[in-house]
Design an enzyme around this catalytic site. Structure first.
Site, PDB file in Angstrom:
ATOM      1  N   GLN A  78      25.300  44.406  41.984  1.00  0.00           N
ATOM      2  CA  GLN A  78      26.466  44.958  41.303  1.00  0.00           C
ATOM      3  C   GLN A  78      26.929  46.217  42.034  1.00  0.00           C
ATOM      4  OE1 GLN A  78      26.131  45.619  37.077  1.00  0.00           O
ATOM      5  NE2 GLN A  78      28.279  46.152  36.928  1.00  0.00           N
ATOM      6  N   PHE A  79      27.888  46.018  42.956  1.00  0.00           N
ATOM      7  CA  PHE A  79      28.371  47.135  43.757  1.00  0.00           C
ATOM      8  C   PHE A  79      29.074  48.191  42.923  1.00  0.00           C
ATOM      9  CE2 PHE A  79      32.341  44.912  43.471  1.00  0.00           C
ATOM     10  CZ  PHE A  79      33.326  45.857  43.701  1.00  0.00           C
ATOM     11  N   THR A  80      29.572  47.839  41.744  1.00  0.00           N
ATOM     12  CA  THR A  80      30.307  48.801  40.918  1.00  0.00           C
ATOM     13  C   THR A  80      29.420  49.950  40.448  1.00  0.00           C
ATOM     14  OG1 THR A  80      29.961  47.501  38.902  1.00  0.00           O
ATOM     15  CG2 THR A  80      31.984  47.075  40.149  1.00  0.00           C
TER      16      THR A  80
END
Length: 146
Positions: A78-80
């Protein structure tokens, strides 16, 4: 490198209508990789996650890790999680590792986790994932390795 850990009664990842990873009780880990992250940092984080005591022991205290609780580990990229959110009304994803590098590191960390723990499931990197979970508690922790 950041990991958002949720103690769950159950969790699964669905991509295009297919379950790609599923656990009963255990830890759902959302994993964010930053530009300066590497495999050594990731190993430290995986080791910490596997040793982190946030399951109830015989006295009802958070004394057991996921192995002692006979749980599973569901790793979801999850890059966010790497977004800078201090300024403005829109997240800045500049600190996130570029996707091609992040995919390779994520896959290395999944392999490492599987070498250290028997019940590891995953999502699919960069896919449109639908994550279903039943949070237990709720119990949620944010871990960071710099």
């Amino acid at each position: 490198m950041r990991a958002l850990l949720q103690r769950v009664l159950e969790a699964k990842v669905v991509v295009d209508g297919q379950v790609t990873g599923e656990i009963n009780h255990g830890i759902l880990v959302f994993l964010g990789l930053g530009k300066d992250d590497n495999f050594e940092k990731g190993k430290k984080l995986i080791d910490k996650i596997l040793k982190y005591r946030f399951f109830d022991d015989e006295q009802g205290k958070m004394g057991w890790n996921v192995s002692q609780a006979d749980g599973g580990l569901l790793l979801v990229s999850q890059f966010t999680l790497m977004a800078q959110t201090q300024k403005g009304l829109r997240p800045d994803f500049g600190p996130a590792m570029p996707p091609s590098e992040a995919k390779a590191l994520y896959e290395q960390l999944v392999d490492y986790a599987k070498s250290q723990f028997k019940n590891v499931q995953t999502g699919i990197f960069a896919a449109d994932m639908k994550v279903h979970l039943v949070n237990d508690g709720p119990v949620t922790f944010n871990l960071e390795i710099e």
